[in-house]
Design a protein around this motif. Structure first.
Motif, PDB file in Angstrom:
ATOM      1  N   LEU A  37       9.351  10.466  -3.466  1.00  0.00           N
ATOM      2  CA  LEU A  37       9.561   9.093  -3.008  1.00  0.00           C
ATOM      3  C   LEU A  37       8.265   8.445  -2.538  1.00  0.00           C
ATOM      4  CD1 LEU A  37      12.867   9.428  -0.923  1.00  0.00           C
ATOM      5  CD2 LEU A  37      12.614   8.410  -3.179  1.00  0.00           C
ATOM      6  N   THR A  38       7.472   9.184  -1.767  1.00  0.00           N
ATOM      7  CA  THR A  38       6.262   8.609  -1.193  1.00  0.00           C
ATOM      8  C   THR A  38       5.228   8.304  -2.270  1.00  0.00           C
ATOM      9  OG1 THR A  38       6.705   9.902   0.812  1.00  0.00           O
ATOM     10  CG2 THR A  38       4.542   8.895   0.634  1.00  0.00           C
ATOM     11  N   ASN A  39       5.220   9.086  -3.325  1.00  0.00           N
ATOM     12  CA  ASN A  39       4.276   8.871  -4.418  1.00  0.00           C
ATOM     13  C   ASN A  39       4.744   7.819  -5.414  1.00  0.00           C
ATOM     14  OD1 ASN A  39       1.774  10.779  -4.695  1.00  0.00           O
ATOM     15  ND2 ASN A  39       3.389  12.105  -3.888  1.00  0.00           N
ATOM     16  N   PHE A  40       6.027   7.878  -5.829  1.00  0.00           N
ATOM     17  CA  PHE A  40       6.424   7.233  -7.082  1.00  0.00           C
ATOM     18  C   PHE A  40       7.509   6.166  -6.979  1.00  0.00           C
ATOM     19  CE2 PHE A  40       5.350  11.765  -8.313  1.00  0.00           C
ATOM     20  CZ  PHE A  40       4.049  11.469  -8.675  1.00  0.00           C
ATOM     21  N   ASN A  41       8.001   5.882  -5.786  1.00  0.00           N
ATOM     22  CA  ASN A  41       9.000   4.827  -5.677  1.00  0.00           C
ATOM     23  C   ASN A  41       8.358   3.477  -6.022  1.00  0.00           C
ATOM     24  OD1 ASN A  41      11.237   3.308  -5.044  1.00  0.00           O
ATOM     25  ND2 ASN A  41      11.517   4.163  -2.997  1.00  0.00           N
ATOM     26  N   HIS A  42       9.025   2.686  -6.844  1.00  0.00           N
ATOM     27  CA  HIS A  42       8.489   1.376  -7.227  1.00  0.00           C
ATOM     28  C   HIS A  42       9.199   0.221  -6.529  1.00  0.00           C
ATOM     29  CE1 HIS A  42       6.139   3.575 -10.020  1.00  0.00           C
ATOM     30  NE2 HIS A  42       7.092   3.777 -10.906  1.00  0.00           N
ATOM     31  N   ASN A  43      10.099   0.546  -5.613  1.00  0.00           N
ATOM     32  CA  ASN A  43      10.799  -0.497  -4.874  1.00  0.00           C
ATOM     33  C   ASN A  43       9.826  -1.142  -3.880  1.00  0.00           C
ATOM     34  OD1 ASN A  43      12.386  -1.912  -2.905  1.00  0.00           O
ATOM     35  ND2 ASN A  43      14.180  -0.751  -3.556  1.00  0.00           N
ATOM     36  N   PRO A  44       9.588  -2.445  -3.966  1.00  0.00           N
ATOM     37  CA  PRO A  44       8.588  -3.084  -3.106  1.00  0.00           C
ATOM     38  C   PRO A  44       8.945  -3.073  -1.627  1.00  0.00           C
ATOM     39  CG  PRO A  44       9.816  -4.736  -4.347  1.00  0.00           C
ATOM     40  CD  PRO A  44      10.205  -3.405  -4.907  1.00  0.00           C
ATOM     41  N   THR A  45      10.212  -2.813  -1.289  1.00  0.00           N
ATOM     42  CA  THR A  45      10.601  -2.766   0.118  1.00  0.00           C
ATOM     43  C   THR A  45      10.476  -1.367   0.709  1.00  0.00           C
ATOM     44  OG1 THR A  45      12.945  -2.293  -0.314  1.00  0.00           O
ATOM     45  CG2 THR A  45      12.256  -4.610  -0.334  1.00  0.00           C
ATOM     46  N   ALA A  46      10.120  -0.382  -0.106  1.00  0.00           N
ATOM     47  CA  ALA A  46      10.054   1.001   0.341  1.00  0.00           C
ATOM     48  C   ALA A  46       8.631   1.376   0.749  1.00  0.00           C
ATOM     49  CB  ALA A  46      10.530   1.935  -0.772  1.00  0.00           C
ATOM     50  N   TYR A  71      -7.140  10.383  -3.328  1.00  0.00           N
ATOM     51  CA  TYR A  71      -5.753  10.772  -3.094  1.00  0.00           C
ATOM     52  C   TYR A  71      -5.730  11.878  -2.046  1.00  0.00           C
ATOM     53  CZ  TYR A  71      -1.048  12.643  -3.835  1.00  0.00           C
ATOM     54  OH  TYR A  71       0.242  13.080  -3.646  1.00  0.00           O
ATOM     55  N   VAL A  72      -5.143  11.567  -0.891  1.00  0.00           N
ATOM     56  CA  VAL A  72      -5.009  12.539   0.190  1.00  0.00           C
ATOM     57  C   VAL A  72      -3.576  12.494   0.698  1.00  0.00           C
ATOM     58  CG1 VAL A  72      -5.805  13.269   2.472  1.00  0.00           C
ATOM     59  CG2 VAL A  72      -7.436  12.266   0.848  1.00  0.00           C
ATOM     60  N   PHE A  73      -2.954  13.661   0.841  1.00  0.00           N
ATOM     61  CA  PHE A  73      -1.586  13.763   1.366  1.00  0.00           C
ATOM     62  C   PHE A  73      -1.632  14.683   2.580  1.00  0.00           C
ATOM     63  CE2 PHE A  73       3.070  13.805  -0.322  1.00  0.00           C
ATOM     64  CZ  PHE A  73       3.562  13.699   0.964  1.00  0.00           C
ATOM     65  N   ASP A  74      -1.408  14.119   3.761  1.00  0.00           N
ATOM     66  CA  ASP A  74      -1.368  14.908   4.986  1.00  0.00           C
ATOM     67  C   ASP A  74       0.085  15.281   5.264  1.00  0.00           C
ATOM     68  OD1 ASP A  74      -1.535  16.101   7.430  1.00  0.00           O
ATOM     69  OD2 ASP A  74      -2.317  14.340   8.500  1.00  0.00           O
ATOM     70  N   THR A  75       0.456  16.501   4.911  1.00  0.00           N
ATOM     71  CA  THR A  75       1.850  16.936   5.062  1.00  0.00           C
ATOM     72  C   THR A  75       2.147  17.417   6.487  1.00  0.00           C
ATOM     73  OG1 THR A  75       1.537  19.274   4.459  1.00  0.00           O
ATOM     74  CG2 THR A  75       1.770  17.691   2.656  1.00  0.00           C
ATOM     75  N   VAL A  76       1.121  17.510   7.320  1.00  0.00           N
ATOM     76  CA  VAL A  76       1.295  17.894   8.722  1.00  0.00           C
ATOM     77  C   VAL A  76       1.438  16.644   9.582  1.00  0.00           C
ATOM     78  CG1 VAL A  76       0.321  19.178  10.666  1.00  0.00           C
ATOM     79  CG2 VAL A  76      -0.039  19.999   8.313  1.00  0.00           C
ATOM     80  N   THR A 119      -5.941   6.267  -1.141  1.00  0.00           N
ATOM     81  CA  THR A 119      -4.624   6.215  -0.500  1.00  0.00           C
ATOM     82  C   THR A 119      -4.364   7.499   0.265  1.00  0.00           C
ATOM     83  OG1 THR A 119      -3.748   4.794  -2.251  1.00  0.00           O
ATOM     84  CG2 THR A 119      -2.143   5.972  -0.895  1.00  0.00           C
ATOM     85  N   LEU A 120      -3.959   7.358   1.522  1.00  0.00           N
ATOM     86  CA  LEU A 120      -3.566   8.475   2.369  1.00  0.00           C
ATOM     87  C   LEU A 120      -2.068   8.406   2.598  1.00  0.00           C
ATOM     88  CD1 LEU A 120      -3.870  10.800   4.437  1.00  0.00           C
ATOM     89  CD2 LEU A 120      -4.560   9.071   6.135  1.00  0.00           C
ATOM     90  N   LEU A 121      -1.370   9.481   2.250  1.00  0.00           N
ATOM     91  CA  LEU A 121       0.063   9.591   2.498  1.00  0.00           C
ATOM     92  C   LEU A 121       0.274  10.405   3.773  1.00  0.00           C
ATOM     93  CD1 LEU A 121       1.291  10.509  -1.117  1.00  0.00           C
ATOM     94  CD2 LEU A 121       0.655   8.278  -0.195  1.00  0.00           C
ATOM     95  N   ILE A 145      -2.910   3.339   3.834  1.00  0.00           N
ATOM     96  CA  ILE A 145      -2.117   4.384   4.485  1.00  0.00           C
ATOM     97  C   ILE A 145      -0.639   4.126   4.187  1.00  0.00           C
ATOM     98  CG2 ILE A 145      -1.482   5.459   6.673  1.00  0.00           C
ATOM     99  CD1 ILE A 145      -4.187   4.444   7.769  1.00  0.00           C
ATOM    100  N   VAL A 146       0.032   5.139   3.646  1.00  0.00           N
ATOM    101  CA  VAL A 146       1.450   5.035   3.320  1.00  0.00           C
ATOM    102  C   VAL A 146       2.223   6.034   4.166  1.00  0.00           C
ATOM    103  CG1 VAL A 146       3.200   5.260   1.524  1.00  0.00           C
ATOM    104  CG2 VAL A 146       0.949   4.314   0.957  1.00  0.00           C
ATOM    105  N   HIS A 147       3.163   5.535   4.967  1.00  0.00           N
ATOM    106  CA  HIS A 147       3.989   6.379   5.840  1.00  0.00           C
ATOM    107  C   HIS A 147       5.309   6.645   5.124  1.00  0.00           C
ATOM    108  CE1 HIS A 147       6.270   6.769   9.958  1.00  0.00           C
ATOM    109  NE2 HIS A 147       6.329   7.867   9.229  1.00  0.00           N
ATOM    110  N   GLY A 148       5.454   7.839   4.549  1.00  0.00           N
ATOM    111  CA  GLY A 148       6.598   8.160   3.717  1.00  0.00           C
ATOM    112  C   GLY A 148       7.882   8.374   4.492  1.00  0.00           C
ATOM    113  N   PHE A 149       8.989   8.159   3.805  1.00  0.00           N
ATOM    114  CA  PHE A 149      10.328   8.401   4.348  1.00  0.00           C
ATOM    115  C   PHE A 149      11.149   9.083   3.270  1.00  0.00           C
ATOM    116  CE2 PHE A 149      14.783   6.817   4.854  1.00  0.00           C
ATOM    117  CZ  PHE A 149      15.076   7.509   6.010  1.00  0.00           C
ATOM    118  N   GLY A 150      11.802  10.191   3.624  1.00  0.00           N
ATOM    119  CA  GLY A 150      12.271  11.091   2.594  1.00  0.00           C
ATOM    120  C   GLY A 150      13.733  11.191   2.281  1.00  0.00           C
TER     121      GLY A 150
END
Length: 352
Positions: free
Chosen positions: A134-143, A235-240, A258-260, A280-285
């Protein structure tokens, strides 16, 4: 009404307590699943400890599940009774949660287990893989999304080929799937931080190099840049996603990159320079919410094949004793940071 055993958070900040719940009836587009394996996540201890996310009590938690279809809704054609399935639970509504013996899920957000994957392995997959996708590939502009081209979309396997990726916390459950998805997307090299005893595991999943997470931040940054051949790391993904790791991740990130992250932004304001154009992208799963559902359905429609062919390899697991009754002790181990490189799994049907 038939009943089942369930593990509740009775009220905000209260300790877990075993009790009973009804066995639910699936709606037209839902399936009832007998839960064989339910995996634990850090959020499951944080909810009662910090009083976050859940307002309706008593609450049942648990969001990583695998089991056997017990009953199908009237409009469901994808599954039949007896099918082995995996899916993501939802702790906002008890009838969709995982720390119980039976639960409901919408059929379009479940996948069949291939024969090469056990229930325990399968339970390690849904939430961690979902947040990565979701954090990488969702194309919904509200997400909250990076809106990258997915590897199953046109050009998705070549667009990022040869670009370095840096993943903080590679041995975490999310980290392991982040490595695999980065590999699927063509990133190279894939550099991650972890304890070095997990190096062989992470390289088997697709990591090019593993940097000791115990090194000082300055040493990690220097080593990562060297391993990337001094190419810009966009491309950086901080999973912690705690304050220290976010700061490290932001320092590694090249301008325009982009930092996730998965928790609230704690990067010091003095580090941020608008001219750097670091996103910076704050993902929601959760695949269940409307803004994420389309890509969630795509994920679960492909997941059986990914597991069968090895595109996605589940976490290593440790099974807890005593079914649901063993979950609180397992969550305490997660809280004390005493679990590394594997997923803790409970068997609800074995509850005394």
């Amino acid at each position: 009404m038939s009943t089942q055993k369930a593990l509740y958070v009775p009220s905000k900040h209260a300790p877990f307590q075993l009790g009973e719940a009804p066995i639910y009836t699936p709606g037209p587009k839902e399936i009832l699943v007998k839960i064989i394996s339910s995996a634990l996540n850090p959020v499951d201890w944080k909810i009662p400890a910090y009083g976050i996310f859940v307002e309706n009590f008593p609450a049942i938690l648990g969001s990583d599940l695998a089991g056997v279809v017990e009953e199908v809704g009237s409009e469901v054609s994808k599954f039949t009774k007896g099918d082995r399935v995996l899916f993501q639970g939802w702790f906002g509504d008890n009838k969709y949660a995982g720390f119980q013996q039976y639960t409901l899920v919408e059929a379009e957000l479940a996948a069949k287990l291939p024969d090469n994957i056990s229930f325990d392995q399968a339970a390690s997959v849904p939430s961690a893989l979902t947040v990565v996708i979701l954090t990488n590939f969702n194309h919904n502009p509200t997400a909250p999304t990076a809106n990258f081209t997915a590897p199953w979309e046109e050009g998705g396997k070549t667009k990022y080929a040869g670009k370095p990726a840096f993943i903080v916390g590679g041995s975490s459950s999310v980290g392991q799937y982040a490595i695999q998805v980065a590999k699927y997307s063509g990133y190279s090299p894939i550099i991650t931080t972890a304890s070095l005893h997990n190096e062989v595991l992470l390289k088997s999943l697709g990591a090019t190099a593993v940097v000791d997470r115990k090194l000082p931040a300055s040493a990690i940054i220097s080593e990562v840049q060297k391993l990337a051949g001094n190419k810009p790391i966009e491309y950086v993904f901080d999973t912690v996603s705690i304050a220290d790791t976010q700061s490290l991740a932001y320092d590694v990130l090249a301008p325009g990159g982009t930092l996730l992250i998965l928790l609230n932004d704690e990067i010091p304001a003095e580090k941020k320079n608008a001219a750097d154009n670091k996103r910076i992208v704050h993902g929601f799963g959760s695949a269940r919410v409307s803004q994420n559902r389309e890509v969630g359905v795509q994920l679960f429609s492909r997941l059986t094949e990914w597991l069968e062919t090895g595109v996605i390899v589940p976490n290593q697991v440790e099974v807890l004793p005593n079914g649901l009754a063993g979950i609180p002790d397992g969550l305490e181990r997660l809280k004390q940071d005493k679990v590394s490189g594997k997923k803790l799994v409970a068997h609800p049907q074995e509850t005394p």
